[in-house]
Design an enzyme around this catalytic site. Sequence first.
Site, PDB file in Angstrom:
ATOM      1  N   ALA A   9       0.841  -1.194   0.000  1.00 42.76           N
ATOM      2  CA  ALA A   9       0.000   0.000   0.000  1.00 42.76           C
ATOM      3  C   ALA A   9       0.874   1.241   0.000  1.00 42.76           C
ATOM      4  O   ALA A   9       2.041   1.173   0.368  1.00 42.76           O
ATOM      5  CB  ALA A   9      -0.902  -0.007   1.230  1.00 42.76           C
ATOM      6  N   CYS A  10       0.303   2.356  -0.386  1.00 43.78           N
ATOM      7  CA  CYS A  10       0.982   3.652  -0.411  1.00 43.78           C
ATOM      8  C   CYS A  10       1.641   3.929   0.920  1.00 43.78           C
ATOM      9  O   CYS A  10       1.002   3.748   1.946  1.00 43.78           O
ATOM     10  CB  CYS A  10      -0.027   4.763  -0.729  1.00 43.78           C
ATOM     11  N   PRO A  11       2.880   4.373   0.980  1.00 51.45           N
ATOM     12  CA  PRO A  11       3.759   4.725  -0.139  1.00 51.45           C
ATOM     13  C   PRO A  11       4.704   3.597  -0.547  1.00 51.45           C
ATOM     14  O   PRO A  11       5.706   3.866  -1.211  1.00 51.45           O
ATOM     15  CB  PRO A  11       4.551   5.892   0.444  1.00 51.45           C
TER      16      PRO A  11
END
Lengths: 84, 188
Positions: free
Chosen positions: A21-23
């Site tokens: 998932a981000c980042p």
Amino acid sequence: MQAQAMSQQKADKVVDARGMACPGPLLEAKRAMASVPIRGVMEVISSDEGTATDVPLWAKKVGHEYLGTVADAGFWRIFVRRMK
Amino acid sequence: MASAALPTVLPHEITTGAEAASVPATGEPKVEGLSMVVFSGELDKVLAAFIIANGAAAMDLPVHMFFTFWGLNVLRRNGSVRVARKKTTMESMFGAMMPKGVDHLHLSELNMAGLGTRLMKREMAKKHVDTLAHLVKTAQEQGVQLIACTMTMDLMGIRKEELIEGITLGNVASFIDAADRSRISLFI
């Protein structure tokens, strides 16, 4: 570049960031780029659609060449050429 | 000061936002960069702050994060630390009541006496969202500058030895200096 040609694109380095998932994918891309030869190509594979937007922006910002994205089943393959 | 009339702005003196942004009052050109005040000590807000900081650092921007008030707790070490200078009763109380570091912060919404925070952390792990501890470590590895506000430290009796490694101490001037040189400035 045509979508057909893009899917045939060879990469010097493949970063499989699927499931991250981000980042995460962005940081993985940045980390991996250091080991790509200059003018070499890196492929980032991500299952997070936002990455397909973010990696081209990152490439532009830091001075690499974004080559294109191939949408696959549930993931995206993003190609970037190292320029410096 | 009422008699000090505002100078008339001539058309040639009007600058666009972009031009104005590139020439700050100090005369030093603004560079691309991110400066942040982390005032909140709430898990979700601090997560957002560190995701933005890591993203900016990955995009080669210099990043400065200033931790003040509740945000200072983010930088505390876990566990008890023997401090060189004895704390007052009030300082000890503050220290005991505030969260000791990244693993002890709570959500700003749906905390439900800690249950919501536990469920959120479980969900984050399941969906591979980085923990706050990992994001802080990555930020430091990427060269993000973490600055602790010494006024808050003094106010709440938090000593340098109670903070994690690699922290710079500073005050408002440190923030203004970084903010003045960065295009993006956030208060979280």
